[in-house]
Structures are given as C-alpha cells and as structure tokens.
Design an enzyme around this catalytic site. Sequence first.
Site, PDB file in Angstrom:
ATOM      1  CE  LYS A   1      42.153  30.442  43.623  1.00 27.83           C
ATOM      2  NZ  LYS A   1      42.659  31.211  44.285  1.00 27.83           N
TER       3      LYS A   1
ATOM      4  CB  VAL B   1      47.370  24.580  46.045  1.00 27.01           C
ATOM      5  CG1 VAL B   1      46.704  23.566  47.185  1.00 27.01           C
ATOM      6  CG2 VAL B   1      47.032  23.901  44.518  1.00 27.01           C
TER       7      VAL B   1
ATOM      8  N   GLY C   1      36.402  41.721  54.873  1.00 27.53           N
ATOM      9  CA  GLY C   1      37.448  41.520  53.817  1.00 27.53           C
ATOM     10  C   GLY C   1      37.793  40.178  53.984  1.00 27.53           C
TER      11      GLY C   1
ATOM     12  CG  ASP D   1      39.006  28.959  45.658  1.00 30.94           C
ATOM     13  OD1 ASP D   1      39.643  29.991  45.206  1.00 30.94           O
ATOM     14  OD2 ASP D   1      39.193  28.778  47.018  1.00 30.94           O
TER      15      ASP D   1
ATOM     16  CE  LYS E   1      42.581  28.202  46.678  1.00 28.74           C
ATOM     17  NZ  LYS E   1      41.950  28.631  47.997  1.00 28.74           N
TER      18      LYS E   1
HETATM   19  N1  LIG Z   1      45.184  37.439  47.210  1.00 34.79           N
HETATM   20  C1  LIG Z   1      45.386  36.248  47.779  1.00 34.79           C
HETATM   21  O1  LIG Z   1      45.580  36.140  48.899  1.00 34.79           O
HETATM   22  C2  LIG Z   1      45.670  34.928  46.703  1.00 34.79           C
HETATM   23  C3  LIG Z   1      46.153  33.862  47.190  1.00 34.79           C
HETATM   24  C4  LIG Z   1      46.505  32.574  46.574  1.00 34.79           C
HETATM   25  C5  LIG Z   1      46.318  32.786  44.948  1.00 34.79           C
HETATM   26  N2  LIG Z   1      46.272  34.190  44.563  1.00 34.79           N
HETATM   27  C6  LIG Z   1      46.258  34.363  43.110  1.00 34.79           C
HETATM   28  O2  LIG Z   1      47.157  35.241  43.009  1.00 34.79           O
HETATM   29  C7  LIG Z   1      46.809  36.088  41.613  1.00 34.79           C
HETATM   30  C8  LIG Z   1      46.621  37.463  41.872  1.00 34.79           C
HETATM   31  O3  LIG Z   1      45.614  37.560  43.168  1.00 34.79           O
HETATM   32  P1  LIG Z   1      45.610  39.134  43.656  1.00 34.79           P
HETATM   33  O4  LIG Z   1      44.998  38.892  45.039  1.00 34.79           O
HETATM   34  O5  LIG Z   1      47.118  39.777  43.650  1.00 34.79           O
HETATM   35  O6  LIG Z   1      44.759  39.895  42.714  1.00 34.79           O
HETATM   36  P2  LIG Z   1      44.502  41.425  42.713  1.00 34.79           P
HETATM   37  O7  LIG Z   1      44.903  42.249  43.712  1.00 34.79           O
HETATM   38  O8  LIG Z   1      43.159  41.695  41.988  1.00 34.79           O
HETATM   39  O9  LIG Z   1      45.648  41.779  41.458  1.00 34.79           O
HETATM   40  C9  LIG Z   1      45.498  41.571  40.024  1.00 34.79           C
HETATM   41  C10 LIG Z   1      46.509  42.788  39.387  1.00 34.79           C
HETATM   42  O10 LIG Z   1      46.205  42.273  38.090  1.00 34.79           O
HETATM   43  C11 LIG Z   1      45.703  43.504  37.187  1.00 34.79           C
HETATM   44  N3  LIG Z   1      44.751  43.029  36.169  1.00 34.79           N
HETATM   45  C12 LIG Z   1      43.757  42.413  36.215  1.00 34.79           C
HETATM   46  N4  LIG Z   1      43.338  42.119  34.899  1.00 34.79           N
HETATM   47  C13 LIG Z   1      44.381  42.770  34.042  1.00 34.79           C
HETATM   48  C14 LIG Z   1      44.183  42.906  32.671  1.00 34.79           C
HETATM   49  N5  LIG Z   1      43.255  42.442  31.797  1.00 34.79           N
HETATM   50  N6  LIG Z   1      45.267  43.552  32.019  1.00 34.79           N
HETATM   51  C15 LIG Z   1      46.249  44.106  32.979  1.00 34.79           C
HETATM   52  N7  LIG Z   1      46.144  43.931  34.288  1.00 34.79           N
HETATM   53  C16 LIG Z   1      45.158  43.170  34.838  1.00 34.79           C
HETATM   54  C17 LIG Z   1      44.785  44.149  38.177  1.00 34.79           C
HETATM   55  O11 LIG Z   1      44.703  45.799  37.832  1.00 34.79           O
HETATM   56  P3  LIG Z   1      43.778  46.511  38.591  1.00 34.79           P
HETATM   57  O12 LIG Z   1      44.183  47.006  39.879  1.00 34.79           O
HETATM   58  O13 LIG Z   1      43.544  47.679  37.653  1.00 34.79           O
HETATM   59  O14 LIG Z   1      42.420  45.546  38.740  1.00 34.79           O
HETATM   60  C18 LIG Z   1      45.721  43.991  39.569  1.00 34.79           C
HETATM   61  O15 LIG Z   1      46.669  44.927  39.777  1.00 34.79           O
HETATM   62  C19 LIG Z   1      45.339  35.275  41.488  1.00 34.79           C
HETATM   63  O16 LIG Z   1      45.591  34.253  40.348  1.00 34.79           O
HETATM   64  C20 LIG Z   1      44.651  34.579  42.580  1.00 34.79           C
HETATM   65  O17 LIG Z   1      44.005  33.661  42.357  1.00 34.79           O
HETATM   66  C21 LIG Z   1      45.925  35.358  45.488  1.00 34.79           C
END
Ligand SMILES: NC(=O)c1ccc[n+]([C@@H]2O[C@H](COP(=O)([O-])OP(=O)(O)OC[C@H]3O[C@@H](n4cnc5c(N)ncnc54)[C@H](OP(=O)(O)O)[C@@H]3O)[C@@H](O)[C@H]2O)c1
Length: 443
Positions: free
Chosen positions: A124, A151, A206, A220, A224
């Site tokens: 986002k 979003v 969490g 945040d 959105k």
């Molecule tokens: N989680 C949700 O509920 C949710 C909902 C809506 C949207 N989103 C969006 O979805 C996206 C991912 O979210 P997520 O919750 O899946 O995040 P996450 O669990 O932190 O996953 C991000 C992944 O990217 C890797 N990463 C981060 N920086 C990096 C870099 N510089 N180079 C290579 N790999 C890298 C991380 O590796 P490491 O494990 O080593 O840190 C991790 O595996 C974000 O844009 C978030 O805003 C998430």
Amino acid sequence: MSSDHALRFCQEDIVVSSPEVAQFGANRPCKVALAGFGTVGQSVARILCSRFAQQFCLTHVFNRRIEQKKTDWVPNHVHWTDRFEHVLNSDADVVLELVGGLDPAGEWVSRALAVGKSVVTANKQLIARRGPELMQLARENGAHLLYGASVAGGIPVLQGLQDGLAGDRILKIRGILNGTCNYILTEMERSQATFSDALEQAQAMGFAEADASDDIDGFDARAKLTILSRTAFGINVAIDQVFARSIREVEQVDLSHAHDLGCTIRQISRAELDGETLYAGVQPALVPEASPLARVSGSQNVVVSTGEFGGETIFSGRGAGGDPTAVAVVSDLLWIARQNGLNAETPSAKTPVKDVSGDFTTAHYVRFRVNDRPGIIASLANIFAKYTINIDAVLQRPGYSKSSLPFVITLEPCSAATMSEAMAEIRQLDFHVHPPLDLPILT
Ligand SMILES: NC(=O)c1ccc[n+]([C@@H]2O[C@H](COP(=O)([O-])OP(=O)(O)OC[C@H]3O[C@@H](n4cnc5c(N)ncnc54)[C@H](OP(=O)(O)O)[C@@H]3O)[C@@H](O)[C@H]2O)c1
C-alpha cells in the site's frame, strides 16, 4: 492437481519457450516469480501450488537469506534466489511483489515493469506514493500492475469499486481500514482498558507490531484511503494531501460520553466529493452504535461506499492476514492470466457435486400456539424423542390467554428431513390453535 503436475508442465515449457517469444495463454501456464517469502508470500505459494498448479507455474522465489527460507513443500523445479536480477532475467511473466516498503521494493517493481513483466503487489505504501507513475510505466511496456491486496486485505473492494460499481458515480467512501486501531478501540470499549493497556494487549496478541505508530497515528489507513480515493473517484490524490490524526488521545471518558450519545469511537477513513473539492482524512470519530462502522469488531475491515444512483454498498471481511491477503493477490494474478487468454477458470470443487439438497442440519426454534391443558409438553417431548431430537429449552412468557397460549421449544441440531417428519406428526395433535412455526436457528 499435484505439484508434480506443475513440475512436468514447467519443464516441458522451458524447453520450447524463450523469453522473447514466450506469451503465456491457451498453450502454456503463466510463469510466476514470487518476491518476498514472508507471511503473505508463503500463503500465495501454497495456494498457487495446491489450487492453481495447472494454470500457473511458480518459477522463482526471491528473498534475502534464502537458505533459511527454503521449504520442502515448494516444488523442486522452483529456483530459490537472493538476487532480484535472476527474476528480472528469467522468463517469468508476472512478478508478485510481497516484500513491502518503499525501497528497494519500488525499484524492483519499476525494473520488472520496464522489462515488460506484469506485477501484482500488496504494497500500500508503494502504490499510495508511486502508483500513478508505476501505472504509466506498466502501460508504456504493455504490462499490468495490480494491487487489489493493498487495501483491506482479502476484501475485493478495489475490484468492487472499479468493476462492480463502475456504472455509478461514487460520492462518498467511509471505512475502517486498520485492524490494529479497531482492535484497540473495541478492546477499550469492551474491557474499559486504557489506551496503553489495550495497545499492550494488541501487541501481545500479535494484532499490533512492536512499533505500532504507523497504525495508531493513521499513516497505514491514510495510504489505503489514498488508493481507495483514486479508484472510487478517478482522482489523482497524493498521499500527503490526505490528513491523518492519531487515536492516542482517545480516553475512557470519551467512550463513555460517546455511549451516552448512542455512539462509539472508531478510527474512520473517509473521503467525500463535494463539487470540485475532495475531503479526505483519517481520524478517530464518533459513529452511531447501529452503523456498520461500529459493528466491525477486532481486526475486521469494512468499507461503505455511497453512489449517486446505487446508494450504499458495504464491503466487509478480513482486512489482513496471510491467507485472505494471498487470495486477493491470486485473484489479481487470475485477472492478468485471463487478459492473455489463459483458461484461468477457478477450479471446480474437489469432489464433483452429484446432488443438491436442502437437508441442512441445524438447531431449530418451534413456536406453538395452543389451547392449554395438562400434558402438552409431554406429548411433544415424546414425538421429539421418537425421532431422536433433543430439546434444548422451553420458553413461555406470562400474560397470554390459556385458550391461545404461545410458547417456544428450541431443539438441538437435527436434519431438516427428520425435523419435517417429527413436525408432520406434531401437527396432527389436537391442541393447536394455529399450526406451529418451525424455523432454523443459524449460528
Ligand atoms: N500480512 C498482512 O496481513 C498483509 C495484509 C495486507 C497487505 N500486506 C502487505 O503485503 C506485503 C508483505 O507483507 P508480509 O506481512 O508478508 O511481510 P513479511 O512477513 O515481513 O514478509 C516480507 C518478506 O520479504 C522479505 N524481505 C524483506 N526485505 C527484503 C529485502 N530487502 N530483500 C529481500 N527480501 C526481503 C522478508 O525476509 P525476512 O524474513 O528475512 O525478513 C520476508 O520474507 C507488504 O507490502 C504488506 O504491507 C500484508
């Protein structure tokens, strides 16, 4: 379809295709590279490998410290890499950007689009800040950029506004777009906790990060709302034009006063079009207790849009979490695949349906109106027992005439067919003033 199937499909295809001529479509699956193997990335990979192995071929998983990320449930043909160049130089058709943050994710998205790869992202902040520029880049390179998951997680609100409500003129959007704030405010309301106690609890459960300021201070939700406003009104809103106010100042005394006014307090994101002005902001606000905005609890999200012709439409559901967000990512991917003529129908149910039945098993409410006399409950209980239906409760209110006395029996779950047989027998009894009313109780 097993992941083995996906493996065969991919290997055959690698032999006959090159990046220059590779156009996925009817003859080959769409090749997908996943950037970011975290919460959402892993959920996406699971859905792709289990449910869509025939239509999509996962070719790469890119992440830092890749050795720590490898798992055995990802098909063997997938290339694990910690260099984004491997993705850029591959024949992947679509890159799923699930790393998050502005940089380097933004750089990767623009480089992928520049070489003609379509991108699906859940990011986002990136789309709110650089969406128009990246969309332009996508258009120039014949690629797609989709961000339905950015979003409200798994709620298809952007698609709903863009496609389902395209015939209307949207005038107003109101929403609860941040689960952390909603959890804190509903917890303060439910347990009379202070703001800091509710925040601590959200962190322990969490629902909030260690540094939750992006959520609490409205940044945040502002990202959105910026994306929502662009989609709903077709206006190129910049994120800094949308104001954001923190929920930190809300105290118990405010919730009590709000309650006296028939309201509660929620973090509300709203955007309203008035002539040539767009009013847009995120802030804590009083909302009537009966409003859909007040009834969303915990980490749920809701968006209420108001159109000139269609009136109010409500989108609600799980606004975050790996699986719901992954569903939105895969849905965007399916959309891209369909544009290329790929047969990307949603796979049908695993077990083919042979029959359609109305024989639901549920608890039941039965209302009787009888000419009262001793033994009525006993005779009803006998019939229910004969059909092995358990009585849950008997309810009767005082003040009715004995000659037309209403009372209710609730029953534990049983099948509609069994219930129908028991009720046919019960209807034959001679004390009814009106036929009994039998309704399922849905939980
Ligand atoms: N989680 C949700 O509920 C949710 C909902 C809506 C949207 N989103 C969006 O979805 C996206 C991912 O979210 P997520 O919750 O899946 O995040 P996450 O669990 O932190 O996953 C991000 C992944 O990217 C890797 N990463 C981060 N920086 C990096 C870099 N510089 N180079 C290579 N790999 C890298 C991380 O590796 P490491 O494990 O080593 O840190 C991790 O595996 C974000 O844009 C978030 O805003 C998430």
